[in-house]
Design an enzyme around this catalytic site. Structure first.
Site, PDB file in Angstrom:
ATOM      1  N   GLY A 302       0.992  -1.344   0.075  1.00 17.60           N
ATOM      2  CA  GLY A 302      -0.169  -0.081   0.024  1.00 17.60           C
ATOM      3  C   GLY A 302       0.959   1.262  -0.120  1.00 17.60           C
ATOM      4  O   GLY A 302       2.038   1.343   0.389  1.00 17.60           O
ATOM      5  N   GLY A 304       0.520   5.916   0.160  1.00 20.43           N
ATOM      6  CA  GLY A 304      -0.309   7.077   0.355  1.00 20.43           C
ATOM      7  C   GLY A 304       0.375   8.333   0.497  1.00 20.43           C
ATOM      8  O   GLY A 304       1.760   8.282   0.092  1.00 20.43           O
ATOM      9  N   GLY A 305      -0.157   9.444   1.073  1.00 19.79           N
ATOM     10  CA  GLY A 305       0.559  10.586   1.231  1.00 19.79           C
ATOM     11  C   GLY A 305       1.560  10.606   2.119  1.00 19.79           C
ATOM     12  O   GLY A 305       2.666  11.206   2.187  1.00 19.79           O
ATOM     13  N   PHE A 306       1.447   9.640   3.214  1.00 17.91           N
ATOM     14  CA  PHE A 306       2.623   9.327   4.261  1.00 17.91           C
ATOM     15  C   PHE A 306       3.659   8.541   3.678  1.00 17.91           C
ATOM     16  O   PHE A 306       4.982   8.782   4.160  1.00 17.91           O
ATOM     17  CB  PHE A 306       1.917   8.676   5.393  1.00 17.91           C
ATOM     18  CG  PHE A 306       1.273   7.170   4.867  1.00 17.91           C
ATOM     19  CD1 PHE A 306       2.004   6.234   4.727  1.00 17.91           C
ATOM     20  CD2 PHE A 306      -0.059   7.079   4.774  1.00 17.91           C
ATOM     21  CE1 PHE A 306       1.413   5.019   4.286  1.00 17.91           C
ATOM     22  CE2 PHE A 306      -0.768   6.162   4.314  1.00 17.91           C
ATOM     23  CZ  PHE A 306       0.196   5.051   4.274  1.00 17.91           C
ATOM     24  N   VAL A 309       3.747   1.378   2.538  1.00 13.57           N
ATOM     25  CA  VAL A 309       3.495   0.230   3.569  1.00 13.57           C
ATOM     26  C   VAL A 309       3.816  -1.089   3.087  1.00 13.57           C
ATOM     27  O   VAL A 309       3.658  -1.468   1.874  1.00 13.57           O
ATOM     28  CB  VAL A 309       1.932   0.036   3.931  1.00 13.57           C
ATOM     29  CG1 VAL A 309       1.726  -0.990   4.909  1.00 13.57           C
ATOM     30  CG2 VAL A 309       1.338   1.566   4.473  1.00 13.57           C
ATOM     31  N   LYS A 324       4.699   0.693   8.179  1.00 12.31           N
ATOM     32  CA  LYS A 324       4.417   1.978   7.333  1.00 12.31           C
ATOM     33  C   LYS A 324       5.508   2.965   7.423  1.00 12.31           C
ATOM     34  O   LYS A 324       6.181   3.265   8.747  1.00 12.31           O
ATOM     35  CB  LYS A 324       3.218   2.632   8.014  1.00 12.31           C
ATOM     36  CG  LYS A 324       2.770   4.152   7.330  1.00 12.31           C
ATOM     37  CD  LYS A 324       1.642   4.362   7.413  1.00 12.31           C
ATOM     38  CE  LYS A 324       1.288   5.039   8.925  1.00 12.31           C
ATOM     39  NZ  LYS A 324       0.080   5.574   9.181  1.00 12.31           N
ATOM     40  N   ASP A 425     -10.232  11.496  10.939  1.00 13.46           N
ATOM     41  CA  ASP A 425      -9.976  11.261   9.554  1.00 13.46           C
ATOM     42  C   ASP A 425     -10.762   9.918   9.206  1.00 13.46           C
ATOM     43  O   ASP A 425      -9.905   9.132   8.551  1.00 13.46           O
ATOM     44  CB  ASP A 425      -8.566  11.168   9.083  1.00 13.46           C
ATOM     45  CG  ASP A 425      -7.949  11.300   7.832  1.00 13.46           C
ATOM     46  OD1 ASP A 425      -9.185  11.871   6.864  1.00 13.46           O
ATOM     47  OD2 ASP A 425      -7.140  11.046   7.428  1.00 13.46           O
TER      48      ASP A 425
END
Length: 543
Positions: A302, A304-306, A309, A324, A425
């Site tokens: 996975g 994302g913006g962070f 993963v 992560k 969130d």
């Protein structure tokens, strides 16, 4: 140019369209400047003026407003010959960035014009696909879901830009404060769509651009006491006076160093509280590298913006985990990292993701969770990439059980602990599904704790979260309550029922917002259109 004394000064601007598409400037009959009249293009005739952030009004620049260029930022390495004549452009690395945030320091008490310039290649791509972006300034939403491709047909050969105006308020004593600009894109990269960014200072009501003079700092009581002591001992012997000075300096330096250490604690790898460390053990970077085969992209499950993963294996504990890794240019930082560590380490519930450990070493911030094999609820509803032709295999009974689990998890967060945690969130991509499709709420980086026995029922804070899931009251008042999570959960329930995301840019503009579209269907009496196509046969059988 030399102007003799008492010689009249004549300045004339003359458009000469018959010869070329330029405007010429003459001083005392001598040509000094020629500028293309198509230097910039703003918007359609009904969209003139800069959008005022935080208000519904627009700002129009007339001949009584002076402007001063404060900052210029270039998203590409190549020069920008047409964007103005004076000043230099700072350049950011040409990286693959979709979410971009930039900060600069400006004077308080002034309005600022922010101008986004679009590059030619980005405008050409916008003709064939949705080039949708959102802009927020100082944590306030300036504009969302802007489809710049719709403007392309009227700007061929002209350089398109978009203007926003924001007031930077503050006390005179502050002098300056940060101005932040955030860009979010769905499909394109920042460097593909945007050419550059300009920040221009607008003259105030006094027709001045001068920076305010900050008030002189008040002398602290500690400084006054020190001066009194020096004055007292100054009349005695020099040895005593020198000793007092040395001791005072040592105390001041020690105090300052301690403050610096405390302020930078989370950035330098300091440990969280003792209770947190007992519940959530720290991992070394060597252990993380071993578990992920040195962050092998083949193990990515996975992103994302962070950051990414990874599926990792902790050999010491013979356990599969989700790891992560926060990327360096992520909008999330040390605060969100430690918030998640401190919050999740104290929570234990079937429908809350379990935090196994963390790593804060060598400027790396990494979190280790229990491994959940079936991905996110968003993946199962809309496909891994949100494909338009994806048909979810989740049955009506499975969807009900998933939603029930999310509701139980939220109830535990709000009422099951003394902390009274507000997630802030809740969305389909933050709900994970295990091998039995049991739902687990994840990503607590924005969570806020509020003591349940407090009289005040809300927390005053800047608006943070995800577009499409914002509670309108929280967005308007900045007062965060448990109802903000409940509203976002309601949007998730609509996503599960309708089989479409909270913001769907594949449909008509007036139907992109799920909540607005649902309200419209209800008001028209066509509620059956809300149900996802894959569920309609079962829905009709039950009717």
């Amino acid at each position: 140019m030399n102007i003799e004394q008492n010689q009249p000064l004549s300045i004339i601007f003359s458009p000469e369209h018959s010869q070329s598409d330029k405007t010429y400037a003459f001083i005392n009959g001598i040509e000094v400047l020629s500028m293309p009249s198509d230097l910039y293009y703003s918007h359609d005739d009904d969209d003139l003026g800069a959008r005022v952030v935080g208000q519904k009004s627009r700002f129009f620049i007339d001949n009584s407003t002076a402007l001063e260029i404060m900052q210029r930022l270039n998203f590409k390495w190549d020069p920008i010959p047409y964007l103005g004549m004076f000043g230099k452009w700072a350049t950011v690395p040409d990286e693959k960035i979709k979410d971009f945030t930039w900060k600069t320091s400006v004077d308080v008490g002034f309005g600022y014009l922010l101008r986004l310039h679009f590059c030619e290649r980005g405008l050409q791509m916008a003709e064939t696909r949705n080039s949708v972006f959102s802009v927020s300034i100082n944590d306030m939403i300036a504009e969302t879901n802007v489809d710049i491709g719709k403007k392309r047909s009227v700007v061929s050969g002209i350089h398109l830009h978009r203007d926003y105006m924001v007031m930077v308020k503050g006390n005179k004593e502050d002098g300056r404060r940060d101005l932040s600009i955030s860009l979010q894109l769905k499909d394109e990269l920042v460097s593909e769509l945007f050419r550059g960014l300009e920040i221009l200072k607008l003259s105030n009501h006094d027709n001045s651009l001068a920076s305010p003079n900050p008030s002189p700092p008040r002398r602290s009581s500690k400084s006054a006491t020190l001066l009194n002591l020096l004055s007292f001992f100054g009349h005695g012997n020099a040895i005593a006076t020198g000793a007092v000075i040395i001791i005072s300096l040592v105390n001041i330096i020690t105090y300052k160093l301690r403050k610096i250490w405390e302020d930078n604690c989370t950035d330098s790898g300091c440990k969280p509280s003792g209770l947190t460390e007992k519940l959530c053990r720290p991992f070394s970077l060597t252990e993380i590298q071993s578990a992920t085969e040195n962050f092998n992209d083949a193990l990515v499950i996975g992103r994302g913006g962070f950051g990414k993963v990874y599926r990792g294996f902790i050999s010491k504990e013979q356990k599969i985990v989700a790891i992560k890794r926060l990327k360096s240019n992520s909008r999330q930082g040390a605060r969100e990292f430690w918030t998640e560590v401190e919050t999740l380490s104290k929570l234990q519930h079937t429908n809350i993701i379990s935090l196994i450990g963390y790593c804060n070493e060598c400027q790396e911030m990494i979190l280790l969770y229990e491994y959940v094999p079936n991905g996110t609820l968003a993946d199962n509803l809309f496909g891994l990439g949100g494909e338009s032709d994806y048909h979810s295999s989740l049955s009506w009974e499975q969807r009900l059980r998933i939603c029930t689990g999310v509701g139980r998890g939220l109830d535990y967060l709000h009422t099951g602990t003394d902390l009274g945690i507000i997630h802030r969130d809740i969305k389909a991509s933050n709900i994970l599904l295990d091998e039995n499709l049991e739902s687990k709420i994840s990503d607590f980086g924005l969570a806020k704790a509020r003591k349940r026995n407090r009289v005040q029922s809300y927390v005053s804070t800047n608006v943070k979260g995800t577009f499409g899931y914002f509670d309108p009251d929280y967005f308007r008042t900045r007062r965060l309550t448990r109802k903000s999570d409940t509203y976002a959960f309601g949007v998730v329930l609509l996503e599960v029922l309708c089989g479409r995301p909270a913001l769907d840019r594949r449909v008509k503009e007036d139907e992109q917002g799920l909540t607005i579209w649902a309200q419209d269907c209800i008001s028209k009496g066509v509620i059956d259109q809300l149900v996802a196509p894959s569920l309609r046969p079962k829905y009709h059988q039950r009717a």
